[in-house]
Design a protein around this motif. Structure first.
Motif, PDB file in Angstrom:
ATOM      1  N   ARG A 112       0.842  -1.197   0.000  1.00  0.00           N
ATOM      2  CA  ARG A 112       0.000   0.000   0.000  1.00  0.00           C
ATOM      3  C   ARG A 112       0.879   1.249   0.000  1.00  0.00           C
ATOM      4  N   CYS A 113       0.340   2.333  -0.576  1.00  0.00           N
ATOM      5  CA  CYS A 113       1.051   3.607  -0.562  1.00  0.00           C
ATOM      6  C   CYS A 113       0.034   4.729  -0.741  1.00  0.00           C
ATOM      7  N   THR A 114       0.516   5.945  -0.709  1.00  0.00           N
ATOM      8  CA  THR A 114      -0.308   7.116  -1.007  1.00  0.00           C
ATOM      9  C   THR A 114       0.287   7.805  -2.220  1.00  0.00           C
ATOM     10  N   HIS A 115      -0.556   8.057  -3.206  1.00  0.00           N
ATOM     11  CA  HIS A 115      -0.078   8.698  -4.433  1.00  0.00           C
ATOM     12  C   HIS A 115      -0.928   9.927  -4.698  1.00  0.00           C
ATOM     13  N   GLU A 116      -0.284  11.079  -4.665  1.00  0.00           N
ATOM     14  CA  GLU A 116      -0.966  12.359  -4.876  1.00  0.00           C
ATOM     15  C   GLU A 116      -2.161  12.502  -3.944  1.00  0.00           C
ATOM     16  N   GLY A 117      -1.983  12.038  -2.695  1.00  0.00           N
ATOM     17  CA  GLY A 117      -3.004  12.202  -1.672  1.00  0.00           C
ATOM     18  C   GLY A 117      -4.065  11.123  -1.636  1.00  0.00           C
ATOM     19  N   PHE A 118      -3.967  10.117  -2.516  1.00  0.00           N
ATOM     20  CA  PHE A 118      -4.979   9.068  -2.566  1.00  0.00           C
ATOM     21  C   PHE A 118      -4.323   7.704  -2.309  1.00  0.00           C
ATOM     22  N   PRO A 119      -5.060   6.795  -1.652  1.00  0.00           N
ATOM     23  CA  PRO A 119      -4.508   5.460  -1.419  1.00  0.00           C
ATOM     24  C   PRO A 119      -4.320   4.718  -2.742  1.00  0.00           C
ATOM     25  N   ALA A 120      -3.213   3.978  -2.825  1.00  0.00           N
ATOM     26  CA  ALA A 120      -2.895   3.253  -4.057  1.00  0.00           C
ATOM     27  C   ALA A 120      -2.023   2.058  -3.710  1.00  0.00           C
ATOM     28  N   LEU A 121      -1.553   1.371  -4.715  1.00  0.00           N
ATOM     29  CA  LEU A 121      -0.650   0.237  -4.549  1.00  0.00           C
ATOM     30  C   LEU A 121       0.646   0.527  -5.299  1.00  0.00           C
ATOM     31  N   ARG A 122       1.750   0.098  -4.698  1.00  0.00           N
ATOM     32  CA  ARG A 122       3.058   0.313  -5.316  1.00  0.00           C
ATOM     33  C   ARG A 122       3.782  -1.021  -5.442  1.00  0.00           C
ATOM     34  N   THR A 123       4.493  -1.197  -6.548  1.00  0.00           N
ATOM     35  CA  THR A 123       5.248  -2.419  -6.785  1.00  0.00           C
ATOM     36  C   THR A 123       6.439  -2.086  -7.677  1.00  0.00           C
ATOM     37  N   PRO A 124       7.534  -2.811  -7.582  1.00  0.00           N
ATOM     38  CA  PRO A 124       8.642  -2.584  -8.509  1.00  0.00           C
ATOM     39  C   PRO A 124       8.217  -2.850  -9.951  1.00  0.00           C
ATOM     40  N   LEU A 125       8.811  -2.131 -10.872  1.00  0.00           N
ATOM     41  CA  LEU A 125       8.531  -2.357 -12.281  1.00  0.00           C
ATOM     42  C   LEU A 125       8.821  -3.814 -12.629  1.00  0.00           C
ATOM     43  N   PRO A 126       7.957  -4.471 -13.393  1.00  0.00           N
ATOM     44  CA  PRO A 126       8.215  -5.875 -13.741  1.00  0.00           C
ATOM     45  C   PRO A 126       9.492  -6.022 -14.562  1.00  0.00           C
ATOM     46  N   ASP A 127      10.158  -7.156 -14.396  1.00  0.00           N
ATOM     47  CA  ASP A 127      11.395  -7.426 -15.132  1.00  0.00           C
ATOM     48  C   ASP A 127      11.116  -7.786 -16.582  1.00  0.00           C
ATOM     49  N   ILE A 128       9.946  -8.361 -16.839  1.00  0.00           N
ATOM     50  CA  ILE A 128       9.584  -8.747 -18.199  1.00  0.00           C
ATOM     51  C   ILE A 128       8.140  -8.343 -18.467  1.00  0.00           C
ATOM     52  N   LEU A 129       7.817  -8.186 -19.740  1.00  0.00           N
ATOM     53  CA  LEU A 129       6.445  -7.874 -20.147  1.00  0.00           C
ATOM     54  C   LEU A 129       6.212  -8.516 -21.498  1.00  0.00           C
ATOM     55  N   LEU A 130       5.090  -9.214 -21.623  1.00  0.00           N
ATOM     56  CA  LEU A 130       4.738  -9.860 -22.881  1.00  0.00           C
ATOM     57  C   LEU A 130       3.781  -8.982 -23.658  1.00  0.00           C
ATOM     58  N   ARG A 131       4.076  -8.804 -24.920  1.00  0.00           N
ATOM     59  CA  ARG A 131       3.254  -7.967 -25.810  1.00  0.00           C
ATOM     60  C   ARG A 131       2.940  -8.816 -27.035  1.00  0.00           C
ATOM     61  N   LEU A 132       1.766  -9.439 -27.028  1.00  0.00           N
ATOM     62  CA  LEU A 132       1.434 -10.462 -28.006  1.00  0.00           C
ATOM     63  C   LEU A 132       0.214 -10.065 -28.819  1.00  0.00           C
ATOM     64  N   GLN A 133       0.396  -9.951 -30.134  1.00  0.00           N
ATOM     65  CA  GLN A 133      -0.721  -9.640 -31.007  1.00  0.00           C
ATOM     66  C   GLN A 133      -1.708 -10.799 -31.001  1.00  0.00           C
ATOM     67  N   ARG A 134      -2.998 -10.513 -30.892  1.00  0.00           N
ATOM     68  CA  ARG A 134      -3.995 -11.575 -30.768  1.00  0.00           C
ATOM     69  C   ARG A 134      -4.148 -12.362 -32.066  1.00  0.00           C
ATOM     70  N   ARG A 135      -4.307 -11.697 -33.202  1.00  0.00           N
ATOM     71  CA  ARG A 135      -4.604 -12.418 -34.436  1.00  0.00           C
ATOM     72  C   ARG A 135      -3.465 -12.341 -35.446  1.00  0.00           C
ATOM     73  N   GLU A 136      -2.938 -11.171 -35.637  1.00  0.00           N
ATOM     74  CA  GLU A 136      -1.842 -11.048 -36.578  1.00  0.00           C
ATOM     75  C   GLU A 136      -0.878 -10.005 -36.053  1.00  0.00           C
ATOM     76  N   TYR A 137       0.333 -10.001 -36.592  1.00  0.00           N
ATOM     77  CA  TYR A 137       1.365  -9.107 -36.091  1.00  0.00           C
ATOM     78  C   TYR A 137       1.057  -7.655 -36.448  1.00  0.00           C
ATOM     79  N   TYR A 138       1.444  -6.788 -35.546  1.00  0.00           N
ATOM     80  CA  TYR A 138       1.376  -5.364 -35.854  1.00  0.00           C
ATOM     81  C   TYR A 138       2.452  -5.056 -36.891  1.00  0.00           C
ATOM     82  N   ARG A 139       2.061  -4.452 -37.997  1.00  0.00           N
ATOM     83  CA  ARG A 139       3.001  -4.157 -39.061  1.00  0.00           C
ATOM     84  C   ARG A 139       3.353  -2.680 -39.020  1.00  0.00           C
TER      85      ARG A 139
END
Length: 256
Positions: A112-139
């Protein structure tokens, strides 16, 4: 029917759980990961964060990414049971979509944390991220300022010097001189030299999927061929994905 805060476990549905099998779609650089996460925040995309082994999840969204790309701020939500479960879990698996593209990433050490005066959640940036086109590749259409080129070696020792019209994680479209009779549908060319800006030349294999003749504005005739990248290694796939993401980022900057 699933109750609030629970659903079918995502064990067989989240590709991020098998990163080696989807290596060409995995981002690992903090700057690139932060860019995608900021896009999620700008679009107010709903993120499902799975935790535990019973299919429990927390519905959240990206609020902010720290300027140093180290921390991620998430919406707290209102489901206290789900919040408590997510905080107690050692690892979360997050899934969402952006322009019909699957986005998945793991999170750890949620607090838990406070961000700009409002309650929020904080976590380290993920080490990996998957970006997968659903039907066909982005050209990505080749930028006019970039000289994207590909050299295709032929069996007789000669080479086809082709200009790249567009490129994706799965293939590219090229324009070649009209004498390229070797560009036959189904033919696989090994040891092709793919030249991208700010990157060493890549050695790739191309399989021709379609070919047709076209006329340029000047009236000359050329061959346009759609080629699939085959037997692509993770290192080459990551460099291509990095170039596409970098070019997207620059285009969005100039449009803003």
């Amino acid at each position: 029917m699933p109750t609030p805060g629970s659903a079918s476990a995502p064990d067989t549905r989240l590709e991020i759980q098998q990163p080696d099998a989807h290596a060409q779609y995995i981002l690992r650089e903090a700057r690139e990961i932060a860019y995608v996460l900021r896009q999620l925040g700008a679009r107010r995309a709903i993120v499902t964060a799975w935790y535990g082994h019973a299919g429990d999840f927390l519905t959240t969204g990206v609020i902010d990414v720290a300027t140093d790309n180290r921390n991620l701020i998430l919406d707290l939500g209102r489901d206290e049971a789900a919040i408590a479960g997510a905080l107690a879990a050692g690892r979360l698996l997050c899934a969402t979509q952006l322009d019909k593209v699957k986005i998945q990433f793991p999170l750890e050490r949620l607090e838990r944390c406070t961000h700009e005066g409002f309650p929020a959640l904080r976590t380290p940036l993920p080490d990996i991220l998957l970006r997968l086109q659903r039907r066909e590749y982005y050209r990505l259409s080749a930028p006019s300022l970039d000289s994207l080129a590909c050299q295709i070696p032929l069996r007789d020792g000669h080479k086809i010097h082709a200009r790249i019209l567009d490129i994706s994680g799965g293939g590219l479209a090229i324009v070649a001189p009209p004498g390229g009779e070797d560009l036959q549908v189904g033919t696989i060319f090994e040891n092709c030299r793919l030249e991208l800006p700010d990157s060493p030349p890549l050695t790739v294999s191309l399989q021709v999927r379609n070919v047709f003749r076209m006329s340029t504005r000047g009236g000359s005739e050329v061959l346009r061929a759609g080629c699939q990248l085959v037997h692509l290694r993770a290192a080459e796939a990551n460099l291509i994905q990095r170039y596409i993401l970098k070019t997207e980022r620059e285009r969005n900057h100039y449009r803003a």
